[in-house]
Motif scaffolding. Sequence first.
Motif, short mmCIF file in Angstrom:
data_model
loop_
_atom_site.label_atom_id
_atom_site.label_comp_id
_atom_site.label_asym_id
_atom_site.label_seq_id
_atom_site.Cartn_x
_atom_site.Cartn_y
_atom_site.Cartn_z
N MET A 1 0.83 -1.20 0.00
CA MET A 1 0.00 0.00 0.00
C MET A 1 0.86 1.25 0.00
SD MET A 1 -3.04 -0.34 -0.60
CE MET A 1 -3.92 1.18 -0.35
N SER A 2 1.98 1.21 0.77
CA SER A 2 2.82 2.41 0.83
C SER A 2 3.39 2.70 -0.56
CB SER A 2 3.93 2.23 1.85
OG SER A 2 4.92 1.34 1.33
N GLY A 3 3.59 1.64 -1.38
CA GLY A 3 4.09 1.83 -2.73
C GLY A 3 3.12 2.66 -3.56
N LEU A 4 1.83 2.33 -3.47
CA LEU A 4 0.81 3.07 -4.21
C LEU A 4 0.78 4.53 -3.77
CD1 LEU A 4 -2.47 1.00 -4.64
CD2 LEU A 4 -1.05 2.11 -6.36
N ALA A 5 0.86 4.73 -2.45
CA ALA A 5 0.83 6.10 -1.92
C ALA A 5 2.02 6.90 -2.43
CB ALA A 5 0.81 6.07 -0.39
N GLU A 6 3.17 6.26 -2.49
CA GLU A 6 4.36 6.96 -2.98
C GLU A 6 4.20 7.35 -4.45
OE1 GLU A 6 7.87 4.62 -2.20
OE2 GLU A 6 7.41 4.66 -0.05
N ILE A 7 3.64 6.41 -5.23
CA ILE A 7 3.41 6.72 -6.65
C ILE A 7 2.45 7.91 -6.76
CG2 ILE A 7 2.36 5.85 -8.77
CD1 ILE A 7 3.37 3.09 -7.99
N TRP A 8 1.42 7.90 -5.94
CA TRP A 8 0.43 8.99 -5.98
C TRP A 8 1.08 10.33 -5.64
CZ3 TRP A 8 -3.95 9.73 -8.20
CH2 TRP A 8 -4.76 10.79 -7.80
N TYR B 1 4.19 11.10 -6.03
CA TYR B 1 5.04 11.49 -7.16
C TYR B 1 4.20 12.12 -8.27
CZ TYR B 1 7.38 10.97 -11.62
OH TYR B 1 7.88 11.23 -12.86
N SER C 1 -11.80 12.02 -9.04
CA SER C 1 -10.60 11.60 -8.31
C SER C 1 -10.32 12.49 -7.10
CB SER C 1 -9.39 11.64 -9.25
OG SER C 1 -9.15 12.97 -9.66
#
Lengths: 115, 165
Positions: free
Chosen positions: B1-8, B10, B59
């Motif tokens: 989940m933290s990966g998705l948040a980081e992408i968001w 960015y 969104s």
Amino acid sequence: MIPAITALLTCQLAGEVLARALGLPVPGPVIGMVLLFVLLLLRGREAPTGLGATADGLLNNLGLLFVPAGVGVVLHLPLLARDWAPLSLAVLAGTLAAIAATGRIAQALLRRRQG
Amino acid sequence: MSGLAEIWVYLAQEPLAALTATLLAWLAAVRLHHWCGRHPLANPVLIAVALLAGGLLASGVAYRDYFAGAQFVHFLLGPATVALAVPLHRQFALVRQSAVAAVASVVLGGAFAAAAGVAIALALGAAPEVTASLAPRSVTTPVAMGLNALATALLLPLLWALFAG
């Protein structure tokens, strides 16, 4: 392409500086357009092909350039919801009437010149 | 989940996502416009704005964050306005032949357009700031946006796109 973009930006920059320095109520890019037009007239020949191609490229996709500002409509949805009727009628009827009026005036003036 | 948040995070910080979305929406809108036989009501500006506005609302991305990226497209309005000198210069021989008629009818027609829009909006009881934003409507959009306060000018491209075809 780079010389053409440089020419456009230089004219725009000069226009913005002139508009601010002289306190003109005209947007800088419009003064820039006049500057470029005068330069092309002084040149006395056709515009350089690079400039022509870049100008056409920009102007053929003019609609795209309005999109980011147009999306700003999301900030005004309550206002649109309240005044949608007068807005749509003013824009629709006003535009049709203005096209008709402008055309009539032009026809009358052109006819008088020929006659 | 933290990966998705980081992408968001960015995507929200860089102009890449807003710019790509703007161009994708524009290309889709142009395609739709062609499919509809270039019908004036299928105006690509209108469709692209509707797609992106719907995307922002769905969104929850703030317009200010979207515009931070899309401003690079917006910026090109200035050079595009300057570029209008090129077709004007190309047609100058024609324009000069009928210069008096052209200038007079554009000035009178423009004044009429402003007066007609304001009169209709006033008669139908629109808010003052809405009425005021209708006045520079007949000027081309980049010029109108320079003339108008930014808040009201944001309405113009959409309305203009609706009916200018």
